[in-house]
Design an enzyme around this catalytic site. Sequence first.
Site, PDB file in Angstrom:
ATOM      1  N   ALA A 236      47.022  38.272   2.454  1.00  7.81           N
ATOM      2  CA  ALA A 236      46.303  37.000   2.396  1.00  7.81           C
ATOM      3  C   ALA A 236      44.879  37.123   2.924  1.00  7.81           C
ATOM      4  O   ALA A 236      44.273  36.150   3.361  1.00  7.81           O
ATOM      5  CB  ALA A 236      47.071  35.943   3.193  1.00  7.81           C
TER       6      ALA A 236
ATOM      7  N   ASN B 129      57.482 -17.398  11.780  1.00  7.58           N
ATOM      8  CA  ASN B 129      56.752 -17.438  10.516  1.00  7.58           C
ATOM      9  C   ASN B 129      55.259 -17.434  10.808  1.00  7.58           C
ATOM     10  O   ASN B 129      54.753 -18.274  11.549  1.00  7.58           O
ATOM     11  CB  ASN B 129      57.112 -18.700   9.725  1.00  7.58           C
ATOM     12  CG  ASN B 129      56.452 -18.677   8.362  1.00  7.58           C
ATOM     13  OD1 ASN B 129      56.814 -17.881   7.498  1.00  7.58           O
ATOM     14  ND2 ASN B 129      55.451 -19.527   8.179  1.00  7.58           N
TER      15      ASN B 129
ATOM     16  N   ARG C 111      50.247   0.231   9.114  1.00  5.79           N
ATOM     17  CA  ARG C 111      49.738   1.507   9.635  1.00  5.79           C
ATOM     18  C   ARG C 111      49.855   1.625  11.137  1.00  5.79           C
ATOM     19  O   ARG C 111      50.194   0.656  11.827  1.00  5.79           O
ATOM     20  CB  ARG C 111      48.280   1.695   9.196  1.00  5.79           C
ATOM     21  CG  ARG C 111      47.355   0.644   9.762  1.00  5.79           C
ATOM     22  CD  ARG C 111      45.957   0.741   9.157  1.00  5.79           C
ATOM     23  NE  ARG C 111      45.107  -0.323   9.637  1.00  5.79           N
ATOM     24  CZ  ARG C 111      44.230  -0.183  10.631  1.00  5.79           C
ATOM     25  NH1 ARG C 111      44.108   0.966  11.263  1.00  5.79           N
ATOM     26  NH2 ARG C 111      43.496  -1.201  11.016  1.00  5.79           N
TER      27      ARG C 111
ATOM     28  N   ARG D 186      36.900  33.225  -6.250  1.00  5.76           N
ATOM     29  CA  ARG D 186      36.957  32.334  -7.415  1.00  5.76           C
ATOM     30  C   ARG D 186      37.293  30.886  -7.041  1.00  5.76           C
ATOM     31  O   ARG D 186      37.122  29.978  -7.831  1.00  5.76           O
ATOM     32  CB  ARG D 186      37.966  32.869  -8.442  1.00  5.76           C
ATOM     33  CG  ARG D 186      37.421  34.064  -9.209  1.00  5.76           C
ATOM     34  CD  ARG D 186      38.482  34.776 -10.006  1.00  5.76           C
ATOM     35  NE  ARG D 186      39.239  35.717  -9.185  1.00  5.76           N
ATOM     36  CZ  ARG D 186      40.264  36.450  -9.633  1.00  5.76           C
ATOM     37  NH1 ARG D 186      40.668  36.341 -10.894  1.00  5.76           N
ATOM     38  NH2 ARG D 186      40.892  37.275  -8.826  1.00  5.76           N
TER      39      ARG D 186
ATOM     40  N   GLY E 175      40.776  46.216  -0.540  1.00 11.93           N
ATOM     41  CA  GLY E 175      41.775  46.262  -1.601  1.00 11.93           C
ATOM     42  C   GLY E 175      43.197  46.075  -1.084  1.00 11.93           C
ATOM     43  O   GLY E 175      43.452  46.177   0.118  1.00 11.93           O
ATOM     44  N   THR E 176      44.110  45.814  -2.011  1.00  7.22           N
ATOM     45  CA  THR E 176      45.500  45.512  -1.626  1.00  7.22           C
ATOM     46  C   THR E 176      46.186  46.724  -0.965  1.00  7.22           C
ATOM     47  O   THR E 176      47.000  46.551  -0.063  1.00  7.22           O
ATOM     48  CB  THR E 176      46.312  45.053  -2.846  1.00  7.22           C
ATOM     49  OG1 THR E 176      46.095  45.985  -3.926  1.00  7.22           O
ATOM     50  CG2 THR E 176      45.895  43.678  -3.311  1.00  7.22           C
TER      51      THR E 176
ATOM     52  N   ASN F  96      44.081  31.825  -8.351  1.00  7.34           N
ATOM     53  CA  ASN F  96      42.768  32.403  -8.087  1.00  7.34           C
ATOM     54  C   ASN F  96      41.637  31.382  -8.129  1.00  7.34           C
ATOM     55  O   ASN F  96      40.596  31.594  -7.537  1.00  7.34           O
ATOM     56  CB  ASN F  96      42.477  33.531  -9.077  1.00  7.34           C
ATOM     57  CG  ASN F  96      43.422  34.701  -8.866  1.00  7.34           C
ATOM     58  OD1 ASN F  96      43.594  35.188  -7.759  1.00  7.34           O
ATOM     59  ND2 ASN F  96      44.086  35.128  -9.925  1.00  7.34           N
TER      60      ASN F  96
HETATM   61  C1  UD1 Z   1      46.704  41.782  -7.869  1.00  9.49           C
HETATM   62  C2  UD1 Z   1      47.252  43.083  -8.448  1.00  9.49           C
HETATM   63  C3  UD1 Z   1      47.565  42.853  -9.915  1.00  9.49           C
HETATM   64  C4  UD1 Z   1      48.544  41.719 -10.054  1.00  9.49           C
HETATM   65  C5  UD1 Z   1      48.033  40.456  -9.365  1.00  9.49           C
HETATM   66  C6  UD1 Z   1      49.112  39.411  -9.321  1.00  9.49           C
HETATM   67  C7  UD1 Z   1      46.200  44.904  -7.206  1.00  9.49           C
HETATM   68  C8  UD1 Z   1      45.156  45.970  -7.234  1.00  9.49           C
HETATM   69  N1  UD1 Z   1      46.279  44.119  -8.303  1.00  9.49           N
HETATM   70  O1  UD1 Z   1      45.495  41.488  -8.544  1.00  9.49           O
HETATM   71  O2  UD1 Z   1      48.090  44.016 -10.511  1.00  9.49           O
HETATM   72  O3  UD1 Z   1      48.790  41.446 -11.412  1.00  9.49           O
HETATM   73  O4  UD1 Z   1      47.670  40.739  -7.998  1.00  9.49           O
HETATM   74  O5  UD1 Z   1      48.654  38.210  -8.755  1.00  9.49           O
HETATM   75  O6  UD1 Z   1      46.961  44.817  -6.253  1.00  9.49           O
HETATM   76  N2  UD1 Z   1      44.195  40.980  -0.526  1.00  9.49           N
HETATM   77  C9  UD1 Z   1      44.073  41.384   0.804  1.00  9.49           C
HETATM   78  N3  UD1 Z   1      43.145  42.322   1.124  1.00  9.49           N
HETATM   79  C10 UD1 Z   1      42.338  42.894   0.200  1.00  9.49           C
HETATM   80  C11 UD1 Z   1      42.469  42.489  -1.144  1.00  9.49           C
HETATM   81  C12 UD1 Z   1      43.402  41.524  -1.482  1.00  9.49           C
HETATM   82  O7  UD1 Z   1      44.804  40.880   1.662  1.00  9.49           O
HETATM   83  O8  UD1 Z   1      41.538  43.738   0.588  1.00  9.49           O
HETATM   84  C13 UD1 Z   1      45.211  39.957  -0.875  1.00  9.49           C
HETATM   85  C14 UD1 Z   1      44.638  38.693  -1.466  1.00  9.49           C
HETATM   86  O9  UD1 Z   1      44.383  37.741  -0.441  1.00  9.49           O
HETATM   87  C15 UD1 Z   1      45.735  38.213  -2.400  1.00  9.49           C
HETATM   88  C16 UD1 Z   1      46.431  39.497  -2.808  1.00  9.49           C
HETATM   89  O10 UD1 Z   1      46.040  40.485  -1.864  1.00  9.49           O
HETATM   90  O11 UD1 Z   1      46.683  37.388  -1.740  1.00  9.49           O
HETATM   91  C17 UD1 Z   1      46.035  39.928  -4.212  1.00  9.49           C
HETATM   92  O12 UD1 Z   1      44.657  40.100  -4.243  1.00  9.49           O
HETATM   93  P1  UD1 Z   1      43.795  39.582  -5.464  1.00  9.49           P
HETATM   94  O13 UD1 Z   1      42.381  39.928  -5.218  1.00  9.49           O
HETATM   95  O14 UD1 Z   1      44.131  38.184  -5.798  1.00  9.49           O
HETATM   96  O15 UD1 Z   1      44.330  40.590  -6.578  1.00  9.49           O
HETATM   97  P2  UD1 Z   1      44.416  40.335  -8.123  1.00  9.49           P
HETATM   98  O16 UD1 Z   1      43.129  40.714  -8.735  1.00  9.49           O
HETATM   99  O17 UD1 Z   1      44.950  39.001  -8.391  1.00  9.49           O
HETATM  100 MG    MG Z   2      45.319  37.234  -7.276  1.00 11.07          MG
END
Ligand code: UD1
Ligand code: MG
Length: 447
Positions: free
Chosen positions: A8, A376, A332, A14, A74-75, A227
């Site tokens: 998260a 009343n 209220r 977006r 990144g994730t 998003n």
């Molecule tokens: C990601 C997936 C994608 C999938 C989609 C589903 C990856 C690379 N891609 O893409 O394959 O179809 O989710 O919804 O994983 N987040 C972090 N730290 C970061 C980056 C992201 O905690 O550095 C969290 C975001 O808050 C979010 C989640 O990871 O809750 C997914 O990130 P987001 O940027 O929405 O990835 P998508 O492009 O949607």
């Molecule tokens: Mg997403």
Amino acid sequence: MTRAIVLAAGKGTRMKSVRSKVLHEICGRPMLWYVLRALRRAGISEILVVVNEELQAEIVRFDVESVLQSEQLGTGHAVRVALERLEPRAGGRVVVACGDMPLVTEEIFRGIVGSLDARDGDEAIMSLVTVKMPLPSYFGRIVRRGATVERIVEVSDATPAQLEIDEMNAGIYAFDEAALRDAVTRLRNENAQSEYYLTDTVAYFVDAGKRVRPVLAGDHLHVLGINDRVELARARKEMNARLCAQHMRDGVTIVDPDTTYLEPELEIGTDTVVYPNTTIARLSKVGTACVIGPNSRLSLAVLGDRVAVRESVVINSTIGSDVNVGPFAHLRDETHVSDRAHIGNFVEIKKSKLARRVKVSHLSYVGDATIGEGTNVGAGTITCNFDGVKKNQTIVGRDVSIGSNTSLVAPVEIGDGALTGAGSVVTKDVPPGERVAGNPARPLPKK
Ligand code: UD1
Ligand code: MG
């Protein structure tokens, strides 16, 4: 025991918001709240949320562990940050989910955990939820070779042919913990977004000859990752439909679910009818055989049985049974209305206690007052509760008759059985049984 990591920390660009994405609400709860609930309902109680700085300031609301990812690389990086916080566990399993998919169900989490279990020696070290989705889509594409998943390709890295694939990565995974710890250290960020993709673990495992098991989810709405605000609105609609369906199955008539706005954790009794353009919010409780709406709003409201609230607003107040409210009334601030009372048109009641059978039928303001049984309150009566500095109390006894257009200048007390004539301006206490009238009100001759 399975542990969960909820991602998260993303910037959520977006959404175009100063607020963290997962704090945006659908049906009165932040998106993250729904994800945590689904995990807990699936029996996963050890949850670690990866947060950014904005979310870190607010995460205490959720009663969950968190870890800060100070740079969003990144994730895959996010999962690595989380794993550094979690004590390694031999034979452990880790579910990874995103905090921005409020429609996810507990069944999806149960399914993904269960799918890791070995079947006939066919052991997987990772399983992931996939879903068929209409194109175009921003979800990562599932590249298969025959029945097996080979890799996940992000939209920004995909070839035109890969963009035609309609099986998507939902962003929900279960991993063998040791395998995940190994895999996240191997990730590279050589891709279009220069991010460490968690999704690259799939190819890493497959190339190492390991098994990755896809679990196809039935309905893509369940894994809708929010998003932007268009998707937020779509998710709200779906969640609201689910909430309405649940109450209808439990015996509530909802005339038009499309214009009835509910939240989780409401109680609505059987045979209650909810008419259109009505909101029931914030832990409200509605008894049986009530009529709510049309055009009404209840928030933190507790209603007994057979209560009618029509074209009215009830906030942070309780109402007994067999009470009518409205049309066009506003209750209220800790107002308590007892059984068989009647609150009519264009009446505002604030921080007041009305005993049984009290009637305030037309065009009144009752604030900071206590009104006794059977009294009343005539049309147009106003409690003048504010002296410019503080709010003052009005106490009215039982079986009192307050004449139309009376001004009760607080602090003031009207005794049991007393009467005020139409247009009285009551500035002094009225003893029990006395009749007063005029401005300022004076006692009338005894009958
Ligand atoms: C990601 C997936 C994608 C999938 C989609 C589903 C990856 C690379 N891609 O893409 O394959 O179809 O989710 O919804 O994983 N987040 C972090 N730290 C970061 C980056 C992201 O905690 O550095 C969290 C975001 O808050 C979010 C989640 O990871 O809750 C997914 O990130 P987001 O940027 O929405 O990835 P998508 O492009 O949607
Ligand atoms: Mg997403």
